[in-house]
Design a protein around this motif. Structure first.
Motif, PDB file in Angstrom:
ATOM      1  N   THR A  36       0.827  -1.184   0.046  1.00  0.00           N
ATOM      2  CA  THR A  36      -0.066   0.001  -0.032  1.00  0.00           C
ATOM      3  C   THR A  36       0.829   1.151   0.052  1.00  0.00           C
ATOM      4  N   VAL A  69      -6.046  -3.388   2.754  1.00  0.00           N
ATOM      5  CA  VAL A  69      -5.528  -2.828   1.602  1.00  0.00           C
ATOM      6  C   VAL A  69      -6.240  -1.907   1.171  1.00  0.00           C
ATOM      7  N   SER A  70      -7.593  -2.001   0.734  1.00  0.00           N
ATOM      8  CA  SER A  70      -8.468  -1.123   0.095  1.00  0.00           C
ATOM      9  C   SER A  70      -8.732   0.129   0.946  1.00  0.00           C
ATOM     10  N   LEU A  72      -6.481   1.352   3.143  1.00  0.00           N
ATOM     11  CA  LEU A  72      -5.237   2.049   3.271  1.00  0.00           C
ATOM     12  C   LEU A  72      -5.264   2.881   1.862  1.00  0.00           C
ATOM     13  N   LYS A  73      -5.556   2.297   1.018  1.00  0.00           N
ATOM     14  CA  LYS A  73      -5.365   2.827  -0.350  1.00  0.00           C
ATOM     15  C   LYS A  73      -6.453   4.207  -0.255  1.00  0.00           C
ATOM     16  N   ASN A  76      -4.873   7.000   1.953  1.00  0.00           N
ATOM     17  CA  ASN A  76      -4.011   7.689   1.154  1.00  0.00           C
ATOM     18  C   ASN A  76      -4.217   8.473   0.053  1.00  0.00           C
ATOM     19  N   SER A 113      -9.157  -3.666  -4.114  1.00  0.00           N
ATOM     20  CA  SER A 113      -7.857  -4.855  -3.359  1.00  0.00           C
ATOM     21  C   SER A 113      -7.238  -5.318  -4.630  1.00  0.00           C
ATOM     22  N   ARG A 114      -6.025  -5.817  -4.253  1.00  0.00           N
ATOM     23  CA  ARG A 114      -5.157  -5.948  -5.177  1.00  0.00           C
ATOM     24  C   ARG A 114      -5.728  -7.489  -6.186  1.00  0.00           C
TER      25      ARG A 114
END
Length: 288
Positions: A36, A69-70, A72-73, A76, A113-114
């Motif tokens: 991330t 992850v999503s 934190l993205k 950011n 998500s990745r």
């Protein structure tokens, strides 16, 4: 007011894959920070402020997943837009209290998500030398870092895609100069970025059915999330299919040109017509 389009019909070409049934990536706190583009310290701070859910505890190890992850993205992204952590905290609190913002944040994992299930892997310089031999020169390693294929971590390096790194090592051992391989990645990347943008647009276009400054109605979110999860793997199939087609065409053209050059040398003269005319005739020829 948001538009109220009809419910998204289930696809007949792909099985329904609800978000809860989709395999998830798992990360340690170091891996989470790395994928991330943040720091472990930030992850801890966001947890302390209630912006990020705590990890699942397995013994003494905290395990994070794609929901982290999503989130934190999103944090950011909002920070780069000028929002403060206090603003974002108010947003998260509003979601937790059940406000309509949940409608858009409920799509976090489906969209943010990745797409890869690979886990980053750390390599020592000795390991890279064993993989690439003397081709792992300081200039090559520096170029790989510049391209984001490797990330420096003290005296070691981290690869976000160990599979791609192993493929590059095999190609280097087969005699392909590592500098040429890295140049090819640099040349191809803008094209891949354009393809990725087009495919992500396909996935998130489901949101275009609503006004740009409005949220989807909460009742629409489950079907919307389900549709996005179905489209994601189909987009990857499309990429692989088109890449295979392009590789077959490019390699076929090269083989045909190489054989034609050999025949010209053997016969002592070139076939009738210019090169451009022969290429045009080849393209006009019906495929069997």
């Amino acid at each position: 007011m948001p538009k109220t389009p009809p419910p998204i019909p289930p696809s007949s070409d792909a099985p329904s894959v609800p978000a809860s049934a989709t395999p998830r990536n798992e990360y340690t706190v170091d891996e989470l920070a790395r994928v991330t583009d943040t720091t472990v310290r930030n992850v801890r701070a966001y947890q302390d402020r209630g912006l990020l859910e705590p990890p699942e505890k397995r013994g003494r190890v905290g395990v994070y997943d794609d929901t982290h992850v999503s989130r934190l993205k999103l944090i950011n992204h909002l920070l780069t837009r000028g929002y403060t952590l206090a603003n974002i905290q108010d947003l998260i609190m509003a979601v937790d209290e059940g406000h309509d913002l949940r409608s858009i944040l409920g799509l976090e994992t489906a969209i943010g998500s990745r797409w890869s299930r690979e886990r980053p892997k750390k390599y020592s310089l000795l390991e890279l030398l064993q993989m690439f031999g003397d081709k792992a020169s300081p200039s090559a390693l520096g170029k790989a870092v510049d391209l984001g294929l490797l990330e420096r971590d003290g005296l070691s390096f981290v690869s976000g895609s160990p599979t791609a790194l192993a493929a590059g090592a095999t190609m280097a051992k087969e005699g392909i100069p590592l500098a040429d391989l890295l140049d090819a990645v640099g040349i191809a990347r803008p094209h891949f970025n354009a393809v990725a943008k087009a495919l992500v647009d396909l996935v998130v276009r489901q949101l275009d059915r609503y006004d740009a400054d409005a949220l989807p109605p909460p009742a629409d979110v489950p079907a919307l999330v389900d549709a996005i999860w179905r489209v994601r793997p189909l987009a990857m199939v499309l990429v692989e299919s088109e890449m295979n087609r392009a590789l077959e065409e490019a390699s076929g053209d090269y083989l045909g040109d190489r054989v034609a050059a050999i025949m010209e040398k053997k016969l002592g003269h070139a076939p009738e017509g210019t090169a451009a005319e022969r290429t045009a005739a080849k393209k006009d020829k019906p495929r069997k």
